[in-house]
Design an enzyme around this catalytic site. Structure first.
Site, PDB file in Angstrom:
ATOM      1  N   HIS A 177       1.010  -1.316   0.087  1.00  0.00           N
ATOM      2  CA  HIS A 177       0.180  -0.079  -0.153  1.00  0.00           C
ATOM      3  C   HIS A 177       1.003   1.341   0.039  1.00  0.00           C
ATOM      4  CE1 HIS A 177      -3.468   2.610   0.210  1.00  0.00           C
ATOM      5  NE2 HIS A 177      -3.956   1.928   1.409  1.00  0.00           N
ATOM      6  N   HIS A 180      -2.927   6.793  -0.930  1.00  0.00           N
ATOM      7  CA  HIS A 180      -3.972   7.367   0.019  1.00  0.00           C
ATOM      8  C   HIS A 180      -3.419   7.973   1.300  1.00  0.00           C
ATOM      9  CE1 HIS A 180      -6.580   6.111  -3.145  1.00  0.00           C
ATOM     10  NE2 HIS A 180      -6.826   4.845  -2.871  1.00  0.00           N
ATOM     11  N   TYR A 182      -1.147   7.022   3.123  1.00  0.00           N
ATOM     12  CA  TYR A 182      -0.439   5.931   4.151  1.00  0.00           C
ATOM     13  C   TYR A 182       1.070   6.128   4.380  1.00  0.00           C
ATOM     14  CZ  TYR A 182      -4.714   3.292   4.878  1.00  0.00           C
ATOM     15  OH  TYR A 182      -6.037   2.908   5.347  1.00  0.00           O
TER      16      TYR A 182
END
Length: 366
Positions: A177, A180, A182
């Site tokens: 990930h 977004h 993170y």
């Protein structure tokens, strides 16, 4: 005109009875033979109580399983410092790994920090309060703690161990990930990353940590089982960048060195119930330079997905809210039937059924 050659036009989509639906054509992704190109995007659902996947996730994911389809599980923490929301799943303990196993088996058969610590980040700048999904309430966040340079190898190792644990749980691969807002995205974006060590400043330095994570995971489980999600154009949680085109292109080229399976990128557009804003930016430059499978995401519908595949804009299309509300989305696309409407108010509640496993299949609504 013969009936078999009559065309059908809907939502600007022109198909004939003899034309295969692009989204439903097979695709070979590395060692994986996919029967269609409709991907379940990773969706945070906050139903993993105490960060442990629950039995109700077995039904949720198996409902959305179609033979030969790619499902990407929700964002999963690699350590106890990685939890950004309550009740999101982890994969750093044996209990969590064991809890994931029946979920994976079912698919194949068919400020929340420990001890009150501050969340880790590329910076110590506080995040402004964010409007919640209902558009009314605000969420306040604990001030972050800037990671020390000496701590970064420990975080890289957390990702490595998590990837190993994912394999033990039976997953076919892992998606890193890097989107977004993170942690990895925070390092890449110059509006967040204000470091002056080898992990800050230049584009190369800001991307160093994410690429070290990629390298560690590739070394651990093999490049043919690794994907990454990026949102260079996004500004989630104050994580924007002054030159997102350059960032996206740099990452797409740098990832080729590791030969990973796919790159999953979020479109540079805002499109939801409240607003529909197209962007002058495009994923096409990233698509052209990345050597592996390219997945595009970002409020696609059936017609747009078919167009993107037909025009070779992407290999696969990831669907989030539509797949959340339509567990049989590939089948509905095949039949070209109406879709269930999603209920935004139930996206992040803790109920194990409501807004989670109670969306009807087409057959049950017919």
């Amino acid at each position: 005109m013969e009936a078999s050659k009559q065309g059908k036009e809907q939502n600007g989509e022109q198909l004939t009875a003899e034309t295969p639906i692009p989204l439903l054509t097979p695709y070979k992704m590395g060692n994986f033979g996919l029967s269609h190109r409709v991907v379940l995007a990773p969706l945070t659902r906050q139903r993993s109580y105490n960060n442990v996947p629950q039995p109700h996730a077995i039904l949720y994911y198996s409902q959305r399983t179609s033979k030969g389809g790619l499902l990407i599980s929700e964002a999963t923490g690699v350590s106890d410092t990685a939890q950004g929301y309550p009740d999101t799943p982890g994969i750093w303990t044996k209990e969590q790994v064991d809890a994931w196993k029946p979920i994976v088996d079912a698919v194949h058969a068919k400020g929340f920090q420990p001890n009150g610590q501050a969340p880790i980040s590329s910076t110590d700048k506080p995040l402004k309060p964010q409007i919640r999904s209902n558009g009314i309430d605000t969420a306040d966040f604990s001030p972050p703690r800037r990671l020390k340079t000496s701590e970064i190898p420990e975080i890289v190792n957390d990702f490595r161990v998590a990837a190993r644990n994912a394999m033990e749980a039976g997953f076919d691969g892992v998606e890193i990930h890097g989107a977004h807002g993170y942690l990895l995205d925070q390092f890449m974006k110059d509006e967040v990353n204000d470091r002056n060590d080898q992990y800050g400043g230049s584009l190369e330095n800001r991307c160093r940590f994410p690429l070290e994570v990629v390298e560690a995971i590739v070394d651990e489980i093999g490049a043919d089982k690794v994907g990454i999600r990026l949102s260079p154009f996004g500004s989630h949680s104050d994580s924007g960048d002054s030159d997102p085109d350059a960032l996206g292109l740099y990452m797409a080229e740098a990832l080729n060195k590791f030969g990973i399976l796919y790159c999953h990128v979020v479109e540079p557009r805002i499109k939801n119930a409240e607003q529909n804003c197209e962007s002058p930016h495009s994923l096409l430059p990233m698509r052209k330079v990345f050597n592996g499978t390219f997945i595009a995401a970002g409020a696609y519908n059936r017609a747009e997905g078919n167009k993107a595949i037909a025009n070779n804009y992407a290999d696969l299309i990831a669907y989030g809210r539509l797949f959340l509300a339509n567990p049989d989305l590939p089948r509905r696309f095949e039949l070209d039937v109406p879709l269930n409407k999603y209920n935004r108010e139930t996206f992040y509640i803790s109920d194990p059924v409501l807004g989670y496993t109670d969306y009807p299949f087409h057959e049950s609504t017919a």
